[in-house]
Motif scaffolding. Structure first.
Motif, PDB file in Angstrom:
ATOM      1  N   ALA A  33       0.845  -1.192   0.000  1.00  0.00           N
ATOM      2  CA  ALA A  33       0.000   0.000   0.000  1.00  0.00           C
ATOM      3  C   ALA A  33       0.880   1.241   0.000  1.00  0.00           C
ATOM      4  O   ALA A  33       1.722   1.398   0.886  1.00  0.00           O
ATOM      5  CB  ALA A  33      -0.917   0.005   1.219  1.00  0.00           C
ATOM      6  N   TRP A  34       0.711   2.074  -1.006  1.00  0.00           N
ATOM      7  CA  TRP A  34       1.371   3.386  -1.014  1.00  0.00           C
ATOM      8  C   TRP A  34       0.421   4.368  -0.349  1.00  0.00           C
ATOM      9  O   TRP A  34      -0.751   4.475  -0.738  1.00  0.00           O
ATOM     10  CB  TRP A  34       1.680   3.829  -2.442  1.00  0.00           C
ATOM     11  CG  TRP A  34       2.272   5.209  -2.495  1.00  0.00           C
ATOM     12  CD1 TRP A  34       1.594   6.398  -2.438  1.00  0.00           C
ATOM     13  CD2 TRP A  34       3.663   5.548  -2.570  1.00  0.00           C
ATOM     14  NE1 TRP A  34       2.466   7.450  -2.484  1.00  0.00           N
ATOM     15  CE2 TRP A  34       3.740   6.963  -2.558  1.00  0.00           C
ATOM     16  CE3 TRP A  34       4.825   4.798  -2.652  1.00  0.00           C
ATOM     17  CZ2 TRP A  34       4.950   7.638  -2.626  1.00  0.00           C
ATOM     18  CZ3 TRP A  34       6.035   5.464  -2.716  1.00  0.00           C
ATOM     19  CH2 TRP A  34       6.093   6.867  -2.708  1.00  0.00           C
ATOM     20  N   VAL A  35       0.936   5.111   0.636  1.00  0.00           N
ATOM     21  CA  VAL A  35       0.116   6.074   1.359  1.00  0.00           C
ATOM     22  C   VAL A  35       0.812   7.434   1.292  1.00  0.00           C
ATOM     23  O   VAL A  35       1.908   7.604   1.834  1.00  0.00           O
ATOM     24  CB  VAL A  35      -0.088   5.645   2.834  1.00  0.00           C
ATOM     25  CG1 VAL A  35      -0.875   6.713   3.593  1.00  0.00           C
ATOM     26  CG2 VAL A  35      -0.804   4.304   2.908  1.00  0.00           C
ATOM     27  N   GLY A  36       0.168   8.401   0.619  1.00  0.00           N
ATOM     28  CA  GLY A  36       0.776   9.726   0.536  1.00  0.00           C
ATOM     29  C   GLY A  36       0.589  10.367  -0.816  1.00  0.00           C
ATOM     30  O   GLY A  36      -0.468  10.258  -1.430  1.00  0.00           O
ATOM     31  N   ASP A  37       1.630  11.017  -1.298  1.00  0.00           N
ATOM     32  CA  ASP A  37       1.589  11.773  -2.542  1.00  0.00           C
ATOM     33  C   ASP A  37       1.875  10.870  -3.736  1.00  0.00           C
ATOM     34  O   ASP A  37       2.783  10.022  -3.691  1.00  0.00           O
ATOM     35  CB  ASP A  37       2.649  12.885  -2.474  1.00  0.00           C
ATOM     36  CG  ASP A  37       2.500  13.914  -3.584  1.00  0.00           C
ATOM     37  OD1 ASP A  37       1.484  13.878  -4.305  1.00  0.00           O
ATOM     38  OD2 ASP A  37       3.389  14.772  -3.714  1.00  0.00           O
ATOM     39  N   GLY A  38       1.133  11.063  -4.814  1.00  0.00           N
ATOM     40  CA  GLY A  38       1.400  10.307  -6.038  1.00  0.00           C
ATOM     41  C   GLY A  38       2.533  10.953  -6.820  1.00  0.00           C
ATOM     42  O   GLY A  38       2.373  11.317  -7.990  1.00  0.00           O
TER      43      GLY A  38
ATOM     44  N   VAL B 180       7.847  11.785   1.379  1.00  0.00           N
ATOM     45  CA  VAL B 180       7.532  13.136   1.835  1.00  0.00           C
ATOM     46  C   VAL B 180       6.327  13.687   1.086  1.00  0.00           C
ATOM     47  O   VAL B 180       6.072  13.342  -0.062  1.00  0.00           O
ATOM     48  CB  VAL B 180       8.740  14.082   1.659  1.00  0.00           C
ATOM     49  CG1 VAL B 180       9.891  13.642   2.546  1.00  0.00           C
ATOM     50  CG2 VAL B 180       9.179  14.154   0.197  1.00  0.00           C
ATOM     51  N   TRP B 181       5.596  14.569   1.754  1.00  0.00           N
ATOM     52  CA  TRP B 181       4.475  15.254   1.116  1.00  0.00           C
ATOM     53  C   TRP B 181       4.945  16.486   0.360  1.00  0.00           C
ATOM     54  O   TRP B 181       4.345  16.863  -0.638  1.00  0.00           O
ATOM     55  CB  TRP B 181       3.460  15.689   2.178  1.00  0.00           C
ATOM     56  CG  TRP B 181       2.845  14.552   2.930  1.00  0.00           C
ATOM     57  CD1 TRP B 181       2.718  13.250   2.525  1.00  0.00           C
ATOM     58  CD2 TRP B 181       2.260  14.613   4.244  1.00  0.00           C
ATOM     59  NE1 TRP B 181       2.086  12.502   3.497  1.00  0.00           N
ATOM     60  CE2 TRP B 181       1.796  13.309   4.557  1.00  0.00           C
ATOM     61  CE3 TRP B 181       2.084  15.633   5.162  1.00  0.00           C
ATOM     62  CZ2 TRP B 181       1.162  13.018   5.778  1.00  0.00           C
ATOM     63  CZ3 TRP B 181       1.453  15.354   6.369  1.00  0.00           C
ATOM     64  CH2 TRP B 181       0.999  14.060   6.670  1.00  0.00           C
TER      65      TRP B 181
END
Length: 296
Positions: A150-155, A218-219
């Motif tokens: 699962a990738w969680v954050g910014d694409g 990072v976001w």
């Protein structure tokens, strides 16, 4: 024909396996000095700890030499056309690695260079990180079968290359981003053409429910500092913390903004394999460099 790596799908699935196998072999046993007397020119518009050290140390291990070319050292696109830089530098070195802002710049470098060009990061892609990520997952789980990420954050650029690499490796992948920060349509289409389009959601908890691995970054990426306050607001609820992680494995490409996209406790926990990822940048790139040297 000179082969380059501008994104991970410049390799076929079979070639990707070969590069990862080579990386694992070099990590485990070394291979003498297969790039003895060869030189890597490293062009940096963006600074980096891991990219510079991993490539420079890797070339030394392989018997070669690396030259750092920062923004004050050459005239990439400023005072000299990129195509002229590409052709001139090709006369001195055996490989070019470029870490730049605009993806079009690395494309132009590869078009005019007569040696392999490796994308060390652009605003659109980070294939060397994906090679390291896949090597790390393979080490951790003994392969890719039945592994869910699962990738969680910014694409962002790291996410987009990982989406493509995951499709090539047939990894089950779910991408959770806030609205407006998802992966580009062309990346989704490339992944689908390779066989595995990721699931997408705006719900981090749903994304990680059945995951073995949670991956974040990072976001606020380099060059986006003026968007910081807006992004911190938009990404509320997407922090990878203890409650989201549970007993799952955690990945981060680094550097991390502790307390933003990931908590200090998670990053320091036994769940995190981020230092394996960081080390594997060098081994994955060594595998790539030695493979590229054999394609000419």
């Amino acid at each position: 024909m000179v082969r380059s790596l501008l994104d991970v799908d410049d390799l076929t699935a079979t070639e990707l396996d070969t590069v990862l196998d080579r990386a694992a072999e070099l990590k485990a046993h070394g291979d003498g000095q297969p790039l003895e007397d060869q030189t890597l020119g490293m062009i940096f518009e963006k600074p980096s700890t891991r990219t510079r050290i991993s490539f420079e140390t890797g070339m030394t291990q392989l018997g070669g030499h690396a030259i750092f070319l920062g923004p004050d050292d050459i005239h990439l696109g400023h005072g000299e056309p990129i195509k002229d830089t590409a052709r001139a530098v090709s006369r001195y070195v055996d490989f070019i690695m470029a870490r730049v802002f605009d993806h079009a710049d690395v494309v132009e470098l590869a078009e005019y260079a007569t040696v392999p060009v490796i994308n060390g990061l652009t605003d659109d892609a980070h294939p060397c990180q994906t090679l390291a990520d896949l090597l790390t997952i393979r080490e951790r789980f003994g392969g890719f079968d039945d592994v869910s990420v699962a990738w969680v954050g910014d694409g962002n650029n790291v996410c987009q290359s990982f989406v493509v690499g995951a499709a090539m490796a047939d990894l089950d992948l779910t991408v959770a981003t806030p609205e407006g920060y998802g992966i580009a349509d062309n990346v989704r289409k490339r992944a689908a053409a390779l066989g595995t389009e990721p699931e997408t959601t705006h719900d981090p908890e749903a994304a990680v429910a059945d995951a073995d691995v949670i991956y974040t970054d990072v976001w606020v990426s380099m060059g986006q500092e003026d968007q910081r306050e807006q992004k911190l607001a938009d990404f509320e609820g997407f922090q990878v913390d203890d409650s989201l992680v549970g007993d799952k494995t955690v990945m981060h490409c680094l550097p991390a903004h502790r307390g933003e996209e990931i908590t200090d406790d998670v990053l320091e926990s036994d769940n995190a394999i981020v230092w394996d990822q960081a080390e594997n940048r060098m081994h994955a790139q060594n595998g790539l460099l030695t493979w590229l040297a054999e394609q000419e």
